[in-house]
Design an enzyme around this catalytic site. Structure first.
Site, PDB file in Angstrom:
ATOM      1  N   LYS A  54       0.634  -0.896  -0.360  1.00 18.38           N
ATOM      2  CA  LYS A  54       0.440  -0.080  -0.218  1.00 18.38           C
ATOM      3  C   LYS A  54       1.290   1.439  -0.130  1.00 18.38           C
ATOM      4  O   LYS A  54       0.551   2.017  -0.547  1.00 18.38           O
ATOM      5  CB  LYS A  54      -0.921   0.570   0.997  1.00 18.38           C
ATOM      6  CG  LYS A  54      -2.250  -1.141   1.249  1.00 18.38           C
ATOM      7  CD  LYS A  54      -2.741  -1.120   2.358  1.00 18.38           C
ATOM      8  CE  LYS A  54      -3.900  -2.884   2.229  1.00 18.38           C
ATOM      9  NZ  LYS A  54      -4.765  -3.765   3.293  1.00 18.38           N
ATOM     10  N   GLN A  98      -4.855  -2.287   9.945  1.00 27.61           N
ATOM     11  CA  GLN A  98      -4.178  -3.464   9.229  1.00 27.61           C
ATOM     12  C   GLN A  98      -4.673  -4.169  10.180  1.00 27.61           C
ATOM     13  O   GLN A  98      -4.471  -4.089  11.204  1.00 27.61           O
ATOM     14  CB  GLN A  98      -2.615  -3.210   8.430  1.00 27.61           C
ATOM     15  CG  GLN A  98      -2.428  -4.392   7.573  1.00 27.61           C
ATOM     16  CD  GLN A  98      -3.349  -4.734   6.747  1.00 27.61           C
ATOM     17  OE1 GLN A  98      -3.345  -4.084   5.703  1.00 27.61           O
ATOM     18  NE2 GLN A  98      -3.674  -5.634   6.036  1.00 27.61           N
ATOM     19  N   ASP A 121     -11.133   2.063   3.495  1.00 29.61           N
ATOM     20  CA  ASP A 121     -11.472   1.104   3.298  1.00 29.61           C
ATOM     21  C   ASP A 121     -12.886   0.355   3.556  1.00 29.61           C
ATOM     22  O   ASP A 121     -13.448  -0.404   3.193  1.00 29.61           O
ATOM     23  CB  ASP A 121     -11.224  -0.015   4.927  1.00 29.61           C
ATOM     24  CG  ASP A 121      -9.901  -0.762   4.625  1.00 29.61           C
ATOM     25  OD1 ASP A 121     -10.062  -1.328   3.753  1.00 29.61           O
ATOM     26  OD2 ASP A 121      -9.208  -1.483   5.858  1.00 29.61           O
TER      27      ASP A 121
END
Ligand code: NAP
Length: 289
Positions: A54, A98, A121
């Site tokens: 990312k 994460q 997200d």
């Protein structure tokens, strides 16, 4: 019939080129640089790889990236305090914690603490609710990537019989919702899971079949009709390499189009995270699309 490959690796390159242009325009015309913070707690090797990928994609596109690595014994309250700090940081438009988090931390509590306007997200219940209502919001990245694959491969979803196998919160449920929206896919969608009596009876009806179960060869050629478009979300690591959930070699002989694994859905997920971050930067800066 041998299927056309829907190559996510190429489609994601195309989207990244478009994003680069948008990011350059934001900087030039509005002096805005999209910013993404990624938080990694602990030493999970797979998570390190994802966070690294990312970060790398942010650099490639010109997105400001802040990576915060915390030790595995970080206290929940300290992580929540960090999220609160990032919620208030004007340089940051997207916050990604994460998963999985260490067991002593309540992951749901942490995800719910993220400002929904920075939840790139698309996992916050406020954003999931908006998605269900068909309101503009951050769409979760993997299903958002699937929508782009369908769109950019010229697959008509309006009126199509779509069958989704798998009902996870990150793939099965959201893609079902997106595809049934009148201003989304406008499709007729069936969702199958381990409680479904006869999965093949459903999958054989599918014009578009989306599979996210996490089991190699969960879908075999006898379970699909000729001319189906297959999106294989599965990623299964075998000794022979990575495979999806669909028996690719036999199903591709009946399908009109199919995503390969690797190189299908996988590359789209990070790309759509970048797209959501750019969308967030525009929203926070009051810039219309
Ligand atoms: N490419 C990407 O970026 C990406 C992103 C996310 C996930 N994935 C991959 O996609 C796969 C699925 O992941 P996930 O997180 O969505 O799934 P998950 O949370 O593991 O859930 C799997 C779903 O599949 C259903 N299922 C399992 N075996 C089944 C079977 N034999 N027949 C019908 N349904 C079955 C389960 O049903 P129940 O609900 O009844 O248990 C559950 O709803 C994994 O291989 C994962 O690695 C890839």
């Amino acid at each position: 019939m041998a299927a056309t490959l829907i190559k996510g690796s190429e489609i994601s390159k195309q989207i990244k080129e478009e994003l680069k242009q948008k990011i350059a325009d934001l900087k030039e015309k509005h002096n805005v640089v999209p910013g993404l913070a990624t938080v990694l707690v602990g030493e999970d090797e797979a998570s390190k790889v994802y966070v690294g990928a990312k970060e790398k994609t942010c650099k490639e596109l010109g997105i400001h990236s802040e990576r915060i690595d915390l030790p595995a014994d970080t206290r929940e309250e300290d992580l929540l305090a960090l999220v609160e700090k990032l919620n208030k940081d004007p340089k940051i438009h997207g916050i990604l914690v994460q998963l999985p988090l260490p067991k002593h931390i309540n992951g749901t509590k942490v995800l719910y603490a993220i400002n929904p306007d920075k939840d790139v997200d698309g996992f916050h219940p406020v954003n999931i609710g908006k998605m269900m209502l068909g309101e503009p919001t951050f769409l979760p990245c993997t299903p958002h990537g699937i929508l782009e694959l369908l769109k950019r491969s010229g697959t008509e979803t309006k009126g199509a019989e779509v069958v989704v196998v798998g009902r996870s919160n990150i793939v099965g449920k959201p893609i079902t919702n997106m595809l049934l929206q009148k201003r989304g896919g406008n499709a007729t969608v069936t969702i199958c899971h381990t409680g479904t009596k006869d999965i093949a009876a459903h999958t054989r009806r599918a014009d578009i079949l989306i599979v996210a179960v996490g089991k190699p060869k969960a879908i075999t050629a006898d379970m699909v009709k000729d001319g189906v478009v297959v999106i294989d979300v599965g990623v299964n690591r075998l000794e022979t390499g990575l495979v999806g959930d669909v028996d690719f070699e036999t199903v591709k002989e009946k399908a009109k189009a199919i995503t390969p694994v690797p190189g299908g859905v996988g590359p789209m997920t990070i790309t759509m995270l970048m797209s959501n971050t750019v969308q967030s930067a525009k929203m926070h800066s009051g810039i219309a699309d």
